[in-house]
Design a protein around this motif. Structure first.
Motif, PDB file in Angstrom:
ATOM      1  N   ARG A 220       0.944  -1.246   0.175  1.00 37.99           N
ATOM      2  CA  ARG A 220       0.159  -0.017   0.021  1.00 37.99           C
ATOM      3  C   ARG A 220       0.826   1.036  -0.033  1.00 37.99           C
ATOM      4  O   ARG A 220       1.958   1.082   0.563  1.00 37.99           O
ATOM      5  CB  ARG A 220      -0.844  -0.023   1.168  1.00 37.99           C
ATOM      6  CG  ARG A 220      -1.997  -1.176   1.021  1.00 37.99           C
ATOM      7  CD  ARG A 220      -2.991  -0.871   1.921  1.00 37.99           C
ATOM      8  NE  ARG A 220      -4.184  -1.557   1.920  1.00 37.99           N
ATOM      9  CZ  ARG A 220      -5.115  -1.879   2.772  1.00 37.99           C
ATOM     10  NH1 ARG A 220      -5.414  -0.882   3.861  1.00 37.99           N
ATOM     11  NH2 ARG A 220      -6.060  -2.827   2.431  1.00 37.99           N
TER      12      ARG A 220
ATOM     13  N   LEU B 106      -3.569   3.811  -1.848  1.00 40.90           N
ATOM     14  CA  LEU B 106      -3.435   2.793  -3.094  1.00 40.90           C
ATOM     15  C   LEU B 106      -3.148   1.485  -2.638  1.00 40.90           C
ATOM     16  O   LEU B 106      -2.074   1.192  -1.713  1.00 40.90           O
ATOM     17  CB  LEU B 106      -3.025   3.427  -4.316  1.00 40.90           C
ATOM     18  CG  LEU B 106      -3.010   4.491  -4.800  1.00 40.90           C
ATOM     19  CD1 LEU B 106      -2.275   4.896  -6.051  1.00 40.90           C
ATOM     20  CD2 LEU B 106      -4.419   4.801  -5.216  1.00 40.90           C
TER      21      LEU B 106
ATOM     22  N   VAL C  83      -1.568  -1.999  -4.422  1.00 41.62           N
ATOM     23  CA  VAL C  83      -0.929  -2.600  -5.596  1.00 41.62           C
ATOM     24  C   VAL C  83      -0.696  -4.046  -5.352  1.00 41.62           C
ATOM     25  O   VAL C  83      -0.010  -4.373  -4.344  1.00 41.62           O
ATOM     26  CB  VAL C  83       0.355  -1.798  -5.821  1.00 41.62           C
ATOM     27  CG1 VAL C  83       1.113  -2.435  -7.247  1.00 41.62           C
ATOM     28  CG2 VAL C  83       0.126  -0.320  -5.968  1.00 41.62           C
TER      29      VAL C  83
ATOM     30  N   THR D 209      -0.900  -6.914 -12.908  1.00 39.49           N
ATOM     31  CA  THR D 209      -0.604  -5.627 -12.189  1.00 39.49           C
ATOM     32  C   THR D 209      -2.004  -5.305 -11.888  1.00 39.49           C
ATOM     33  O   THR D 209      -2.773  -4.752 -12.537  1.00 39.49           O
ATOM     34  CB  THR D 209       0.189  -4.506 -12.720  1.00 39.49           C
ATOM     35  OG1 THR D 209       1.445  -5.086 -13.143  1.00 39.49           O
ATOM     36  CG2 THR D 209       0.399  -3.482 -11.756  1.00 39.49           C
TER      37      THR D 209
ATOM     38  N   VAL E 264      -4.240  -2.394  -9.129  1.00 33.98           N
ATOM     39  CA  VAL E 264      -4.400  -1.294  -8.406  1.00 33.98           C
ATOM     40  C   VAL E 264      -5.391  -1.014  -8.176  1.00 33.98           C
ATOM     41  O   VAL E 264      -6.694  -0.846  -8.950  1.00 33.98           O
ATOM     42  CB  VAL E 264      -3.432  -0.006  -9.054  1.00 33.98           C
ATOM     43  CG1 VAL E 264      -3.287   1.264  -8.234  1.00 33.98           C
ATOM     44  CG2 VAL E 264      -2.053  -0.381  -9.618  1.00 33.98           C
TER      45      VAL E 264
ATOM     46  N   VAL F  79      -0.567   2.338 -15.678  1.00 35.57           N
ATOM     47  CA  VAL F  79      -0.433   1.141 -15.008  1.00 35.57           C
ATOM     48  C   VAL F  79      -0.123   0.279 -16.178  1.00 35.57           C
ATOM     49  O   VAL F  79      -0.508   0.058 -17.104  1.00 35.57           O
ATOM     50  CB  VAL F  79      -1.531   0.266 -14.399  1.00 35.57           C
ATOM     51  CG1 VAL F  79      -1.250  -1.004 -14.076  1.00 35.57           C
ATOM     52  CG2 VAL F  79      -2.086   1.272 -13.212  1.00 35.57           C
TER      53      VAL F  79
END
Length: 71
Positions: A24, A32, A34, A41, A43, A55
């Protein structure tokens, strides 16, 4: 991870030896989360307002309750 032209950029460069990484971060008053794996990936905004960011080379809007996917 870096900031360019006022936007947060996150690119997945996870080494082969690591299967998954989650963290985070706080960016401009938002928290956020992640999640990186070898194939994706993800988010999402944990708290705060939606955020336009990049991203894995794609510009996306990241919101609370919605996961922005890269790759």
């Amino acid at each position: 991870m870096y900031v360019a032209a006022g936007k947060l950029h996150i690119t997945n460069h996870l080494p082969q030896e690591i299967n998954q990484l989650s963290y985070r971060l706080r960016f401009r008053g938002r928290v956020l989360e992640v999640q990186l794996t070898q194939g994706s990936t993800q988010v999402q905004v944990v708290s705060g307002t939606p955020l336009m960011m990049v991203v894995d080379g794609r510009e996306v809007e990241v919101t609370s309750g919605t996961i922005a996917n890269g790759r």
